[in-house]
Design a protein around this motif. Structure first.
Motif: not given
Length: 183
Positions: A125-135
Motif C-alpha cells: 500500500y505504501e511502497d517506498p521502493n517503487l522507484d527502486k524496482y528494476s524488474a
C-alpha cells in the motif's frame, strides 16, 4: 475489541448483515469467506479467512526456493497482505497490506511483467521502493476460478531483466500453490 455502536438483528434464517462501513474498512467483499469463532465470554468473532494463509509455512519455503533459484526477492500474498518473503526485508513487506494496483491485477487473473523500460507496480500500500524496482513478475494464484493471492518476483538490481524463465517459474509457483489449496 472496538465498539462500533452499530446494532443488527438476526433474521428468521439466522443471518446478520455486516454494515457497509465495516465491510469497506475491513475490505470484506461479497463472496469472501469468514471464519467464525466464539470465546468463553460468549462473544462471536468473525475473521476474514485467507485460504493461502493456511499454507503460511509452505509459502515461506516456496519463497525461499524461488529466491535461491532466481536470486530475486520472492513474495507471496493473499488477497490482502504479503504472507511470505525471501531475499528482501521482512520488516518492509511481511504482513503489509497489498496495494490497490496489485489487488486489481490479481483480480484480473493475468500475469504482469515489467523491466527497466516499463513503470513498476506498487507491491504494498505504501511502497517506498517503487522507484527502486528494476524488474517485476507477478502471477495471480487462482483456486477454483477465484483469485486468492499472487506470487511476485522483484529485483532492485539496475540491469536485472525478468525474462521468460522468471515468468514461467512465477506462474508455476502460482499454479502449484493453487493445487496445494485444492487438496
Amino acid at each position: 475489541m472496538k465498539a462500533t455502536g452499530i446494532v443488527r438483528r438476526i433474521d428468521e434464517l439466522g443471518r446478520v448483515v455486516i454494515p457497509k462501513e465495516i465491510r469497506r474498512t475491513l475490505r470484506i467483499r461479497e463472496g469472501d469467506p469468514l471464519e467464525i469463532f466464539t470465546d468463553r465470554e460468549g462473544q462471536v468473532i468473525l475473521k476474514k479467512y485467507s485460504p493461502i494463509g493456511e499454507l503460511n509455512e509452505f509459502a515461506q519455503e516456496y519463497c525461499d526456493s524461488l529466491h535461491e533459484s532466481t536470486n530475486h526477492t520472492a513474495l507471496i500474498s493473499d488477497r490482502d497482505y504479503i504472507i511470505a518473503i525471501s531475499g528482501g526485508s521482512k520488516r518492509e513487506y511481511l504482513e503489509k497490506r497489498i496495494s490497490p494496483e496489485l489487488e486489481k491485477l490479481t483480480e484480473g487473473r493475468s500475469t504482469y511483467t515489467t523491466n527497466a523500460d516499463n513503470n513498476p507496480m506498487k507491491i504494498i500500500y505504501e511502497d517506498p521502493n517503487l522507484d527502486k524496482y528494476s524488474a517485476q513478475v507477478i502471477a495471480p494464484i487462482i483456486m477454483q476460478g477465484d483469485p486468492i493471492g499472487s506470487v511476485i518476483l522483484i529485483s532492485k538490481e539496475p540491469n536485472s531483466i525478468m525474462g521468460e524463465l522468471e515468468v514461467k517459474l512465477t506462474e508455476t509457483a502460482a499454479g502449484f500453490l493453487s493445487k496445494q489449496m485444492e487438496n
